[in-house]
Design an enzyme around this catalytic site. Structure first.
Site, PDB file in Angstrom:
ATOM      1  N   SER A 152       2.080 -11.200 -21.937  1.00 18.75           N
ATOM      2  CA  SER A 152       0.911 -10.760 -21.194  1.00 18.75           C
ATOM      3  C   SER A 152       2.122 -10.851 -19.795  1.00 18.75           C
ATOM      4  CB  SER A 152      -0.242 -11.701 -20.931  1.00 18.75           C
ATOM      5  OG  SER A 152      -0.863 -11.293 -19.889  1.00 18.75           O
ATOM      6  N   TYR A 165      -6.575 -18.980 -20.417  1.00 22.65           N
ATOM      7  CA  TYR A 165      -5.357 -17.481 -20.227  1.00 22.65           C
ATOM      8  C   TYR A 165      -3.541 -17.887 -20.370  1.00 22.65           C
ATOM      9  CZ  TYR A 165      -4.489 -12.701 -21.609  1.00 22.65           C
ATOM     10  OH  TYR A 165      -4.158 -11.578 -22.059  1.00 22.65           O
TER      11      TYR A 165
END
Ligand code: NAD
Length: 265
Positions: A152, A165
């Site tokens: 990501s 995350y």
């Protein structure tokens, strides 16, 4: 051509929706047969299977939690039994459990680390073992095997309210690079893709509430589609990218260019 995946077998984790579903279909269009892993959404996995078959490839669906060692091993057994030796692995399954830092429960921390980071570890470790067992398949690909992690932009951009995350993706970044350093000499090619904001279930609420704010973070001016990531992954695992190793390909419309500085000079 260098982009064909004809004769190769792929495993995609978390392939019942979003990026995983698009990548499974993209790999199939390029000629690969695909193991479609899902966690709970069997209907979604069936749709992915239809897309794979429409592309003229074979597919098989299998339930499994990437955070569980025995489930991960079963994905690879399934591939070998139903399709043949595994050549390509896309470690994609991932979740968010957002919370302000001090209120974040241990459960929210552990759930995200288990799926996003431990899952990536278990899937890539098993891939390396199976690639070694299989050996180089002459005429199929110059690589013994290819692994791509779905990271990501948040492996680089800090993300308040989502430390679990961001920490998981930061972990994937050095997992990828360290693994690439360790196994490259065996012709195991290891890379990752780092999507920016892509329209999937994971961020449906955020997009509904804040689409303009999200777009303002993207110099290229549009939120991405899962197919944008599929095209990047298909290239990364293809022989056209045979010399690309240990690399993280940001597919983010420029989100990592600090767009807050536009017009700020
Ligand atoms: P999504 O929610 O549509 O897909 C996530 C998939 O992972 C689902 O199919 C889900 O069932 C599966 N999954 C969840 N837990 C699992 C587990 N324990 N075992 C197996 N499968 C499991 O969202 P998405 O955006 O397609 O997310 C896919 C990946 O892309 C994630 O790793 C995510 O972090 C990454 N990503 C997404 C974006 C984005 O903007 N959408 C941006 C950067 C990175």
């Amino acid at each position: 051509n260098g982009l064909s995946l004809e004769g190769q077998n792929a495993i995609v984790t978390g392939a019942s929706s979003g990026i995983g579903a698009a990548v499974a279909a993209g790999l199939a269009k390029a000629g690969a047969d695909v193991v479609i892993n899902f966690h709970s959404d069997e209907e979604g996995a069936e749709k992915t299977l239809s897309a794979v078959e429409r592309a003229g490839s074979r597919g098989v669906i299998i339930r499994g939690d990437v955070g569980r060692e025995s489930d991960v091993n079963k994905l690879f057994d399934c591939c070998e039994a139903e399709l043949g030796p595994v050549d390509i692995v896309f470690s994609n399954a991932g979740i968010q459990r957002d919370s302000a830092f001090a209120e974040m429960s241990l459960d929210d921390w552990e759930a995200v680390i288990s799926t996003n980071l431990t899952g990536a570890f278990l899937v890539s470790r098993e891939a390396v073992k199976r690639f070694r067992k299989k050996g180089l398949r002459e005429g199929v690909s110059p690589a013994l095997g290819k692994i791509v992690f779905d990271s990501s932009v948040h492996q680089r951009i800090p993300w308040a309210g989502r430390v679990n995350y961001a920490a998981s993706k930061g972990g994937v970044s050095l997992l990828m690079q360290s693994l690439a350093q360790e196994v490259g000499h065996e012709k195991i090619r290891v890379n990752s893709v780092a999507p920016g904001a892509i329209a999937t279930d994971i961020n449906a609420d955020e997009r509904a509430e804040n689409a303009d704010a999200i777009r303002s973070l993207i110099p290229y001016g549009r939120i991405g589609d899962p197919e944008d990531i599929a095209q990047a992954v298909v290239w990364l695992v293809s022989d056209a990218a045979d010399y690309v190793h240990g690399h993280c390909l940001f597919a983010d419309g420029g989100m990592t260019l600090y767009p807050g500085f536009i017009g700020n000079g």
